[in-house]
Scaffold this motif. Structure first.
Motif, mmCIF file in Angstrom:
data_model
loop_
_atom_site.group_PDB
_atom_site.id
_atom_site.type_symbol
_atom_site.label_atom_id
_atom_site.label_comp_id
_atom_site.label_asym_id
_atom_site.label_seq_id
_atom_site.Cartn_x
_atom_site.Cartn_y
_atom_site.Cartn_z
ATOM 1 N N TYR A 289 1.162 -1.062 0.214
ATOM 2 C CA TYR A 289 0.530 -0.218 0.437
ATOM 3 C C TYR A 289 0.889 1.321 -0.471
ATOM 4 O O TYR A 289 1.823 1.468 0.722
ATOM 5 C CB TYR A 289 -1.222 0.201 1.433
ATOM 6 C CG TYR A 289 -1.739 -0.732 1.470
ATOM 7 C CD1 TYR A 289 -3.753 -0.955 0.406
ATOM 8 C CD2 TYR A 289 -1.556 -2.484 2.007
ATOM 9 C CE1 TYR A 289 -4.132 -1.981 0.575
ATOM 10 C CE2 TYR A 289 -2.456 -3.287 1.972
ATOM 11 C CZ TYR A 289 -3.484 -3.588 0.635
ATOM 12 O OH TYR A 289 -4.911 -4.408 1.472
ATOM 13 N N LEU A 290 0.567 2.102 -0.853
ATOM 14 C CA LEU A 290 1.695 3.489 -1.282
ATOM 15 C C LEU A 290 0.611 4.592 -0.336
ATOM 16 O O LEU A 290 -0.121 4.763 -0.750
ATOM 17 C CB LEU A 290 1.464 3.888 -2.619
ATOM 18 C CG LEU A 290 2.828 2.580 -3.132
ATOM 19 C CD1 LEU A 290 3.216 2.477 -4.405
ATOM 20 C CD2 LEU A 290 4.269 2.670 -1.912
ATOM 21 N N PHE A 291 0.896 4.925 0.123
ATOM 22 C CA PHE A 291 0.500 6.861 0.546
ATOM 23 C C PHE A 291 1.375 7.859 -0.286
ATOM 24 O O PHE A 291 2.251 7.969 0.390
ATOM 25 C CB PHE A 291 0.494 6.748 1.851
ATOM 26 C CG PHE A 291 -0.105 5.773 2.653
ATOM 27 C CD1 PHE A 291 -1.620 5.838 2.640
ATOM 28 C CD2 PHE A 291 0.434 4.336 3.047
ATOM 29 C CE1 PHE A 291 -2.527 5.387 2.844
ATOM 30 C CE2 PHE A 291 -0.396 3.329 3.421
ATOM 31 C CZ PHE A 291 -2.226 3.591 3.628
ATOM 32 N N ASN A 292 0.960 9.185 -1.118
ATOM 33 C CA ASN A 292 1.934 9.887 -0.897
ATOM 34 C C ASN A 292 1.706 11.364 -0.075
ATOM 35 O O ASN A 292 0.901 11.224 0.969
ATOM 36 C CB ASN A 292 1.361 10.281 -2.988
ATOM 37 C CG ASN A 292 -0.169 10.914 -2.307
ATOM 38 O OD1 ASN A 292 -0.789 10.963 -1.693
ATOM 39 N ND2 ASN A 292 -0.297 10.665 -3.646
ATOM 40 N N ASP A 293 2.817 12.555 -0.487
ATOM 41 C CA ASP A 293 2.601 13.262 0.205
ATOM 42 C C ASP A 293 1.080 13.950 0.532
ATOM 43 O O ASP A 293 1.043 13.809 2.166
ATOM 44 C CB ASP A 293 3.035 14.182 -1.059
ATOM 45 C CG ASP A 293 4.428 14.785 -0.226
ATOM 46 O OD1 ASP A 293 4.743 14.262 0.306
ATOM 47 O OD2 ASP A 293 5.195 15.621 -0.533
ATOM 48 N N SER A 294 0.188 14.231 -0.439
ATOM 49 C CA SER A 294 -0.992 14.169 0.523
ATOM 50 C C SER A 294 -1.864 13.273 1.102
ATOM 51 O O SER A 294 -2.884 13.905 2.363
ATOM 52 C CB SER A 294 -2.172 14.814 -0.556
ATOM 53 O OG SER A 294 -2.402 13.717 -1.723
ATOM 54 N N GLN A 295 -1.562 12.347 1.027
ATOM 55 C CA GLN A 295 -2.365 11.133 1.716
ATOM 56 C C GLN A 295 -1.644 11.075 2.818
ATOM 57 O O GLN A 295 -2.086 10.872 3.998
ATOM 58 C CB GLN A 295 -2.405 9.700 0.923
ATOM 59 C CG GLN A 295 -3.769 9.525 -0.214
ATOM 60 C CD GLN A 295 -3.195 8.206 -0.680
ATOM 61 O OE1 GLN A 295 -1.225 7.635 -1.546
ATOM 62 N NE2 GLN A 295 -3.719 8.117 -1.891
#
Ligand SMILES: [Zn+2]
Length: 305
Positions: A289-295
């Motif tokens: 599961y990847l979480f980017n900056d805004s997430q």
């Protein structure tokens, strides 16, 4: 043979209940997904088969976990089982220490060497009960089956007999495992002494019949569960109940992983950021599961609110 099934049954007047677990493709799916060393696969196969045999009871909905924890070299092994028959499992070990041990023991370390200081932990989280049931017993015995018998005696379980078999042929057919468990229900208080004695005698018969089953029979693709149980217990009238399918299925999800992240401190969350993102891989199924900056910012903001 229908693999990946749990077949419940009872003997005689239902004072003794049993379950036969047979695993093929679904076990294979879990193990191939991990590519663990052979010795880890062996014990994890056994643990999964035993866990299923112990847990699923047609009357109870919930989540069951059988775990070995605190081991010195094989640090942790766990199988989760839902009442729907969904299973997932994983293991953790000290790679350097394991390689050294395998070399020293010519690839056949004892259970004690692998799991030194380990504990067996069984947890049942039942929908019908507010508090979960947990039993923890020191790992003691030369096989996992021995350890389970020690566990049954120590944790006030029902009188229990258990046999387990595993087979691995990674080159072609993959892994299979089986477990056969018998449990004697407590005698009713209305029974006469003679009836109690009869139950005890029957139980001794049942255990000796259980003792005659071979690993080959347990894992035989051409021998159905019904045929095997009839062969073993026909003199005790085996009543076979509908089988349940066992499926390898993880229940990790993005919301669950978010919840896990929320439990870390803001500082720890920031420490997890690599290349502007956080990557979390489920230890059970390897889903990432990847979480980017805004997430990530959203999670941090949710934490504060
Ligand atoms: Zn998962």
């Amino acid at each position: 043979m229908a693999t990946d099934t749990l077949t419940p049954f009872y003997l005689g007047s239902a004072q003794v209940r049993g379950k036969l677990v047979r695993l093929g493709d679904q076990l294979d799916h879990i193990l191939k997904n991990h590519s663990y060393p052979q010795i880890v696969n062996h014990y994890l196969s056994e643990l999964i088969a035993i866990g299923i045999a112990l847990s699923i009871n047609t009357k109870n909905d919930g989540l069951f976990t059988l775990q070995i924890s605190n081991g010195k070299i094989l640090k942790m092994m766990v199988v989760d089982i839902t009442s729907e028959g969904e299973i997932r499992g994983c293991a953790k070990w000290d790679n350097e220490a394991l390689e050294k041990l395998l070399e020293e023991t010519n690839n056949s370390p004892s259970l004690t060497q692998l799991f030194e200081n380990g504990f067996l932990v069984f947890t049942a989280d039942l929908a019908s009960q507010t508090e979960r049931y947990q039993a923890i017993v020191e790992l003691s015995g030369s096989t996992l089956t021995d350890c389970m018998h020690h566990f049954f005696r120590q944790s006030d379980q029902l009188a229990t007999g258990l046999v387990v078999a595993t087979k691995s042929d990674p080159s072609a057919l993959g892994y299979s495992a089986a477990a056969l468990i018998l449990q004697k229900l407590p005698s009713s208080s209305e029974q006469t002494e003679a009836e109690n004695e009869q139950d005890d005698d029957d139980w001794i018969t049942d255990l000796s019949l259980l003792g005659t089953v071979t690993k080959k029979e347990l894992l035989d693709d051409n021998l159905s569960a019904e045929a095997l149980l009839y062969r073993l217990f026909h003199e005790r009238e085996a009543h076979i109940l509908p089988a349940k399918n066992i499926v390898a299925k993880c229940y990790c999800s993005r919301p669950r992983i978010e919840q896990v992240l929320m439990n870390f401190s803001e500082e720890d969350i920031k420490d997890m950021i690599l290349d502007n993102q956080i990557s979390v891989t489920c230890e059970f199924c390897n889903e990432t599961y990847l979480f980017n900056d805004s997430q990530i910012n959203e999670i941090l903001a949710d934490k504060k609110s």
